[in-house]
Design an enzyme around this catalytic site. Structure first.
Site, PDB file in Angstrom:
ATOM      1  N   ILE A 131     -12.601 -10.050   1.315  1.00  0.00           N
ATOM      2  CA  ILE A 131     -11.480 -10.892   0.765  1.00  0.00           C
ATOM      3  C   ILE A 131     -10.641 -11.373   1.779  1.00  0.00           C
ATOM      4  CG2 ILE A 131      -9.709  -8.967   0.750  1.00  0.00           C
ATOM      5  CD1 ILE A 131     -10.637 -11.553  -2.259  1.00  0.00           C
TER       6      ILE A 131
ATOM      7  N   LYS B 201      -9.250  -9.533   4.557  1.00  0.00           N
ATOM      8  CA  LYS B 201      -8.112  -8.986   5.405  1.00  0.00           C
ATOM      9  C   LYS B 201      -7.897  -9.106   6.680  1.00  0.00           C
ATOM     10  CE  LYS B 201      -9.825  -4.922   4.511  1.00  0.00           C
ATOM     11  NZ  LYS B 201     -11.017  -5.531   4.012  1.00  0.00           N
TER      12      LYS B 201
ATOM     13  N   LYS C 149      -7.328  -1.405  13.784  1.00  0.00           N
ATOM     14  CA  LYS C 149      -8.257  -1.054  12.600  1.00  0.00           C
ATOM     15  C   LYS C 149      -8.170   0.297  12.455  1.00  0.00           C
ATOM     16  CE  LYS C 149     -11.417  -2.724   9.641  1.00  0.00           C
ATOM     17  NZ  LYS C 149     -11.202  -3.262   8.854  1.00  0.00           N
TER      18      LYS C 149
ATOM     19  N   GLY D 162      -7.129  -1.787   6.824  1.00  0.00           N
ATOM     20  CA  GLY D 162      -8.154  -0.917   6.224  1.00  0.00           C
ATOM     21  C   GLY D 162      -9.793  -1.340   6.530  1.00  0.00           C
ATOM     22  N   ALA D 163     -10.709  -0.423   5.787  1.00  0.00           N
ATOM     23  CA  ALA D 163     -11.867  -0.920   5.908  1.00  0.00           C
ATOM     24  C   ALA D 163     -12.127  -1.098   4.203  1.00  0.00           C
ATOM     25  CB  ALA D 163     -12.767   0.130   6.229  1.00  0.00           C
ATOM     26  N   GLY D 164     -12.329  -2.348   3.817  1.00  0.00           N
ATOM     27  CA  GLY D 164     -12.677  -2.663   2.235  1.00  0.00           C
ATOM     28  C   GLY D 164     -11.412  -2.156   1.472  1.00  0.00           C
TER      29      GLY D 164
END
Length: 216
Positions: free
Chosen positions: A15, A17, A39, A117-119
């Site tokens: 999206i 990020k 990260k 974040g991740a996802g």
């Protein structure tokens, strides 16, 4: 005194990020704040976090010493999947102690640490721990990334409901113009609907308009 953490999440995978995190860090740097990005966990890479490298490119800073010593990218997995699956495939448990120690080090040297974040919010870090619950346990405010792609109203409102249900503060919502859909009517309507909803339900939250960046 430790700096603040703002957790950057999104309504879905891909999206924007990473672009938003780098762009926001640059905006805050330009107004004189000491800002660094981290990260939380990176999958799908070896040796260095692709997302951190993109942050630095957008920020125009080059690498930080904290990038070179691994503080901004404490856990990397090669397989491009959610962290719980990548960890299982590599038979290497997610090292929360390393993540927390790295975040603490960054907070000592900076006013703000933007943790990407991740996802999305519900991505599992382990078989029993979702990203949103990790964030809630630490009391971190969240900056949510959305866009005008078809379905974004539904995904955004569900994400906001999940944050509210866990008592997580919404720091802001970032509208990622780079990820707008092809239908300009839907994009414009989605933007106004989401912005009005955030203003009504989360009046303390900031609204960020993220332009289309030239990343060629």
């Amino acid at each position: 005194m430790s700096g603040q953490v703002v957790f950057v999440s999104g309504i879905d995978t891909d999206i924007g990020k990473t672009v938003v995190t780098g762009w926001l860090a640059r905006q805050w740097l330009e107004r004189g704040e000491r800002v660094i990005t981290q990260k939380l966990v990176q999958t799908g890479c070896i040796g260095a976090s692709d997302d951190i490298l993109m942050h630095r490119r957008i920020m125009g800073t080059g690498l930080f010493e904290e990038d070179r010593d691994g503080s901004t990218m404490p856990v990397l997995y090669a397989y491009p999947a959610s962290p719980h699956l990548s960890a299982r495939l590599e038979q290497r448990t997610l090292d929360f102690a390393a993540i927390e120690a790295a975040t603490a080090r960054l907070r000592q040297g900076y006013d703000t640490v933007l943790v990407e974040g991740a996802g999305g919010l519900m991505v599992p870090l382990t078989d029993t721990l979702l990203t949103i619950d990790y964030v809630a346990q630490r009391g971190w405010p969240v900056l949510l990334v959305t866009s005008g792609r078809l379905g974004s109203i539904n995904h955004t409102l569900l994400s906001l409901e999940a944050l509210a249900a866990r008592g997580i503060t919404l720091q802001g919502v970032a509208w990622n113009s780079r990820d707008d859909g092809s239908d300009e009517l839907i994009t414009a309507d989605s933007r106004e609907f989401i912005r009005a909803h955030v203003a009504r339900q989360f009046p303390q939250a900031a609204w960020y308009e993220v332009p289309r960046l030239d990343l060629a």
